[in-house]
Design a protein around this motif. Structure first.
Motif, mmCIF file in Angstrom:
data_model
loop_
_atom_site.group_PDB
_atom_site.id
_atom_site.type_symbol
_atom_site.label_atom_id
_atom_site.label_comp_id
_atom_site.label_asym_id
_atom_site.label_seq_id
_atom_site.Cartn_x
_atom_site.Cartn_y
_atom_site.Cartn_z
ATOM 1 N N GLY A 15 -2.992 -6.304 13.382
ATOM 2 C CA GLY A 15 -1.738 -5.898 13.996
ATOM 3 C C GLY A 15 -0.559 -6.123 13.069
ATOM 4 N N ALA A 16 -0.565 -7.262 12.361
ATOM 5 C CA ALA A 16 0.503 -7.540 11.409
ATOM 6 C C ALA A 16 0.496 -6.527 10.265
ATOM 7 C CB ALA A 16 0.355 -8.950 10.858
ATOM 8 N N GLY A 17 -0.706 -6.215 9.772
ATOM 9 C CA GLY A 17 -0.804 -5.223 8.709
ATOM 10 C C GLY A 17 -0.306 -3.861 9.149
ATOM 11 N N LEU A 18 -0.620 -3.493 10.388
ATOM 12 C CA LEU A 18 -0.149 -2.218 10.919
ATOM 13 C C LEU A 18 1.372 -2.197 11.017
ATOM 14 C CD1 LEU A 18 -0.774 0.519 12.208
ATOM 15 C CD2 LEU A 18 -1.041 -0.650 14.397
ATOM 16 N N GLY A 19 1.937 -3.324 11.468
ATOM 17 C CA GLY A 19 3.394 -3.408 11.526
ATOM 18 C C GLY A 19 4.031 -3.248 10.160
ATOM 19 N N GLY A 20 3.414 -3.874 9.153
ATOM 20 C CA GLY A 20 3.927 -3.743 7.799
ATOM 21 C C GLY A 20 3.904 -2.313 7.297
ATOM 22 N N LEU A 21 2.823 -1.596 7.624
ATOM 23 C CA LEU A 21 2.728 -0.198 7.206
ATOM 24 C C LEU A 21 3.780 0.671 7.883
ATOM 25 C CD1 LEU A 21 -1.161 0.301 7.218
ATOM 26 C CD2 LEU A 21 0.333 0.215 5.218
ATOM 27 N N LEU A 22 4.047 0.403 9.163
ATOM 28 C CA LEU A 22 5.024 1.209 9.901
ATOM 29 C C LEU A 22 6.437 0.989 9.372
ATOM 30 C CD1 LEU A 22 3.689 0.766 13.559
ATOM 31 C CD2 LEU A 22 3.477 2.772 12.083
ATOM 32 N N VAL A 23 6.750 -0.249 8.988
ATOM 33 C CA VAL A 23 8.079 -0.560 8.469
ATOM 34 C C VAL A 23 8.242 -0.046 7.038
ATOM 35 C CG1 VAL A 23 9.617 -2.457 7.816
ATOM 36 C CG2 VAL A 23 8.371 -2.552 9.979
ATOM 37 N N GLU A 72 -8.020 -9.311 4.749
ATOM 38 C CA GLU A 72 -7.714 -8.659 3.492
ATOM 39 C C GLU A 72 -6.231 -8.416 3.474
ATOM 40 O OE1 GLU A 72 -10.150 -5.298 3.035
ATOM 41 O OE2 GLU A 72 -11.949 -6.455 2.691
ATOM 42 N N ILE A 73 -5.569 -8.955 2.491
ATOM 43 C CA ILE A 73 -4.114 -8.926 2.513
ATOM 44 C C ILE A 73 -3.614 -7.505 2.370
ATOM 45 C CG2 ILE A 73 -2.053 -9.648 1.269
ATOM 46 C CD1 ILE A 73 -3.445 -12.212 0.586
ATOM 47 N N ARG A 74 -4.240 -6.739 1.520
ATOM 48 C CA ARG A 74 -3.687 -5.433 1.209
ATOM 49 C C ARG A 74 -4.426 -4.287 1.850
ATOM 50 N NH1 ARG A 74 -4.132 -3.976 -3.777
ATOM 51 N NH2 ARG A 74 -2.241 -2.809 -3.886
ATOM 52 N N ASP A 75 -5.656 -4.460 2.235
ATOM 53 C CA ASP A 75 -6.427 -3.380 2.842
ATOM 54 C C ASP A 75 -6.859 -3.829 4.220
ATOM 55 O OD1 ASP A 75 -6.721 -1.425 0.599
ATOM 56 O OD2 ASP A 75 -7.507 -3.197 -0.362
ATOM 57 N N ASN A 76 -6.160 -3.314 5.244
ATOM 58 C CA ASN A 76 -6.375 -3.850 6.565
ATOM 59 C C ASN A 76 -7.125 -2.899 7.480
ATOM 60 O OD1 ASN A 76 -4.937 -6.506 6.567
ATOM 61 N ND2 ASN A 76 -3.386 -5.163 5.687
ATOM 62 N N VAL A 77 -7.668 -1.778 6.962
ATOM 63 C CA VAL A 77 -8.571 -0.973 7.762
ATOM 64 C C VAL A 77 -9.917 -1.671 7.676
ATOM 65 C CG1 VAL A 77 -9.643 1.252 8.083
ATOM 66 C CG2 VAL A 77 -7.301 1.133 7.268
ATOM 67 N N ALA A 78 -10.265 -2.468 8.626
ATOM 68 C CA ALA A 78 -11.362 -3.375 8.523
ATOM 69 C C ALA A 78 -12.654 -2.660 8.502
ATOM 70 C CB ALA A 78 -11.337 -4.343 9.677
ATOM 71 N N ALA A 79 -13.664 -3.465 8.030
ATOM 72 C CA ALA A 79 -14.974 -2.945 7.978
ATOM 73 C C ALA A 79 -15.901 -3.840 8.692
ATOM 74 C CB ALA A 79 -15.396 -2.792 6.580
ATOM 75 N N ASN A 134 0.822 -1.209 0.000
ATOM 76 C CA ASN A 134 0.000 0.000 0.000
ATOM 77 C C ASN A 134 0.857 1.259 0.000
ATOM 78 O OD1 ASN A 134 -2.669 -1.151 0.113
ATOM 79 N ND2 ASN A 134 -2.178 -1.813 2.189
ATOM 80 N N VAL A 135 2.045 1.168 0.589
ATOM 81 C CA VAL A 135 2.968 2.301 0.592
ATOM 82 C C VAL A 135 3.841 2.284 -0.653
ATOM 83 C CG1 VAL A 135 4.864 3.414 1.844
ATOM 84 C CG2 VAL A 135 2.978 2.358 3.119
ATOM 85 N N PHE A 136 4.345 1.101 -1.006
ATOM 86 C CA PHE A 136 5.311 1.012 -2.109
ATOM 87 C C PHE A 136 4.694 1.307 -3.469
ATOM 88 C CE2 PHE A 136 7.354 -2.584 0.565
ATOM 89 C CZ PHE A 136 7.910 -1.640 1.422
ATOM 90 N N GLU A 137 3.431 0.871 -3.682
ATOM 91 C CA GLU A 137 2.911 0.877 -5.043
ATOM 92 C C GLU A 137 2.679 2.266 -5.607
ATOM 93 O OE1 GLU A 137 -0.724 -1.300 -5.383
ATOM 94 O OE2 GLU A 137 -1.685 -0.240 -3.745
ATOM 95 N N VAL A 138 2.431 3.253 -4.766
ATOM 96 C CA VAL A 138 2.243 4.594 -5.317
ATOM 97 C C VAL A 138 3.537 5.069 -5.975
ATOM 98 C CG1 VAL A 138 2.796 5.749 -3.117
ATOM 99 C CG2 VAL A 138 1.430 6.925 -4.848
ATOM 100 N N PHE A 139 4.686 4.756 -5.361
ATOM 101 C CA PHE A 139 5.973 5.139 -5.951
ATOM 102 C C PHE A 139 6.312 4.234 -7.140
ATOM 103 C CE2 PHE A 139 6.138 6.071 -1.371
ATOM 104 C CZ PHE A 139 6.317 7.447 -1.420
ATOM 105 N N PHE A 140 5.968 2.955 -7.037
ATOM 106 C CA PHE A 140 6.251 2.012 -8.117
ATOM 107 C C PHE A 140 5.447 2.358 -9.368
ATOM 108 C CE2 PHE A 140 5.305 -2.332 -9.969
ATOM 109 C CZ PHE A 140 6.539 -2.454 -10.598
ATOM 110 N N ILE A 141 4.157 2.612 -9.193
ATOM 111 C CA ILE A 141 3.281 2.868 -10.339
ATOM 112 C C ILE A 141 3.525 4.249 -10.928
ATOM 113 C CG2 ILE A 141 0.875 3.107 -11.065
ATOM 114 C CD1 ILE A 141 0.169 1.032 -8.891
ATOM 115 N N ARG A 142 3.620 5.253 -10.058
ATOM 116 C CA ARG A 142 3.732 6.625 -10.570
ATOM 117 C C ARG A 142 5.150 6.976 -11.009
ATOM 118 N NH1 ARG A 142 1.310 10.029 -12.198
ATOM 119 N NH2 ARG A 142 1.292 11.770 -10.746
ATOM 120 N N ASP A 143 6.159 6.577 -10.210
ATOM 121 C CA ASP A 143 7.537 6.982 -10.519
ATOM 122 C C ASP A 143 8.256 5.966 -11.401
ATOM 123 O OD1 ASP A 143 7.025 9.171 -8.933
ATOM 124 O OD2 ASP A 143 7.966 8.323 -7.150
#
Length: 405
Positions: free
Chosen positions: A343-351, A398-405, A227-236
């Motif tokens: 929690g794992a998804g949050l850790g991934g976002l922080l790293v 949800e593997i990529r979107d972890n703000v649950a609903a 979720n963090v990497f792809e904006v730079f990968f796709i746009r840049d």
């Protein structure tokens, strides 16, 4: 058998699906709007990161408390009371401008989500028998993914045309809709509806559930960083336009809709742990393949394929948890499982933030995909060594979107 519903209530399933669609849309509408508010107000990435953490952290931290609450309290009371509080909080957010106040109020919304999410998840197995759970899970998951597709675009349009107040008020209204769903659903859980709500439950007592949780959480920790990497990968790196970027972002969710509906048609006995690990690995194969493309357009079919496996994974994990855990403990089981994954998804976002500053985006995407494949394969020997006749021989993240609903 962990299912206690003798009569199938599909009307309740569709009501819960509507409630999930409304709540997911409301949650993401508020989150997207508030992120735009902070960005337009000149606040940097720290404030936006704080917003995402505030939305996610309560679900992970409060699971031991909310799980017990869901198994003990009347489900209708919980949905109505918590939905009312969330509606008020979101209405206050419509007038909030200071970033600290915004983040604090979002954390309160997250506390409410930590209650309503396991409440709805635990209700579904009571509405249908074991044979109907895959279909019911697919219906509910699909509804949530529809909300995910609608909310970001709606937030962008409304903020651009009318400012942030209107979408935030609409988000508050979505919680009122959740209250209505709670009042209309006939199926109920709680002390009066579920036997032995105080029965002891620990996720780690079931090795299959433990392996599944560790496997999914490990993959989520790595792949959520996309979720963090792809904006730079796709746009840049790939030089894509904002329009193409939007299509790529939506394609994973489109795939999840397809996967939820397709796997919802399978029989419960086919939704097993080996299938879970296979789907985890295949979703990461799509990510790894995506890191090698030379044009962003190729990411759309790959992300759809990854989303299909993700949607199937959601159905599989729901059925496995419901079938291996006594009905009286479903609230605690779904809360604990969701907390580990969130929690794992949050850790991934922080790293991901520091990594994005130090490494080339293509390398980071490839590394996330490869790490996920290795995590899934590492759990395979543990599943194969499960003794025959273990509970749950019958099979939501949800593997990529972890703000649950």
């Amino acid at each position: 058998m962990s299912f206690t519903s003798a009569d199938e209530r599909w009307a309740d399933v569709y009501l819960v699906a509507a409630g999930r669609a409304i709540s997911v849309c409301g949650d993401l509408l508020a989150a997207t709007t508030l992120a735009l508010v902070l960005q337009q107000s000149g606040h940097g990435g720290l404030a936006v990161s704080g917003l995402l953490v505030a939305a996610t952290l309560p679900v992970a931290v409060l699971a031991p408390i909310t799980g017990r609450l869901v198994d003990r309290a009347d489900s209708r009371t919980l949905l109505v009371l918590v939905g009312s509080i969330q509606a008020v909080v979101c209405a206050v957010l419509a007038n909030a401008r200071h970033p600290i106040l915004i983040i604090a109020l979002v954390a309160l919304l997250g506390c409410g989500l930590a209650v309503t999410q396991p409440t709805l998840a635990a209700l579904v197995p009571r509405m249908v028998g074991a044979a109907g759970l895959p279909k019911a899970s697919g219906v509910v998951q699909t509804a949530g993914q529809a909300g995910m597709l609608i909310a970001p675009a709606l937030a962008g349009i409304l903020v651009g045309q009318a400012g942030p107040r209107l979408p935030l008020l609409l988000s508050a209204a979505s919680y009122l809709g959740l209250i209505g769903i709670g009042l209309l659903v006939r199926t109920r859980r709680g002390v009066a509806a579920t036997a032995d709500p105080s029965a002891p439950f620990r996720l780690r007592d079931d090795r299959i559930l433990t392996v599944m949780t560790v496997a999914v959480a490990s993959v989520v920790a790595g792949v959520s960083a996309i979720n963090v990497f792809e904006v730079f990968f796709i746009r840049d790196t790939l030089g894509a336009s904002t329009t193409v970027y939007g299509f790529v972002m939506a394609s994973w969710t489109v795939g999840m809709v397809i996967g939820s509906l397709a796997f919802g048609r399978l029989r419960p006995r086919r939704l097993t742990m080996p299938l879970v690990l296979t789907l985890l690995a295949l979703s990461c194969v799509a990510v790894l393949a995506g890191s090698a493309v030379g044009s962003a357009g190729w990411l759309i079919p790959l992300w759809i394929a990854g989303g299909i496996t993700n949607g199937g994974l959601n159905v599989c994990t729901t059925v496995i948890v419901a079938s291996r855990v006594p009905a009286a403990s479903h609230g605690r089981a779904f809360a604990a499982y969701t907390a580990a994954v969130q929690g794992a998804g949050l850790g991934g976002l922080l790293v991901a933030g520091p990594l994005a500053e130090s490494f080339e985006p293509r390398l980071l995407v490839a590394g996330a995909g490869a790490a996920g494949i290795l995590a899934a394969l590492a759990c395979l020997p543990l599943v194969r060594s499960e003794p025959p006749g273990a509970p749950g021989d019958a099979g939501r993240p949800e593997i990529r979107d972890n703000v649950a609903a």
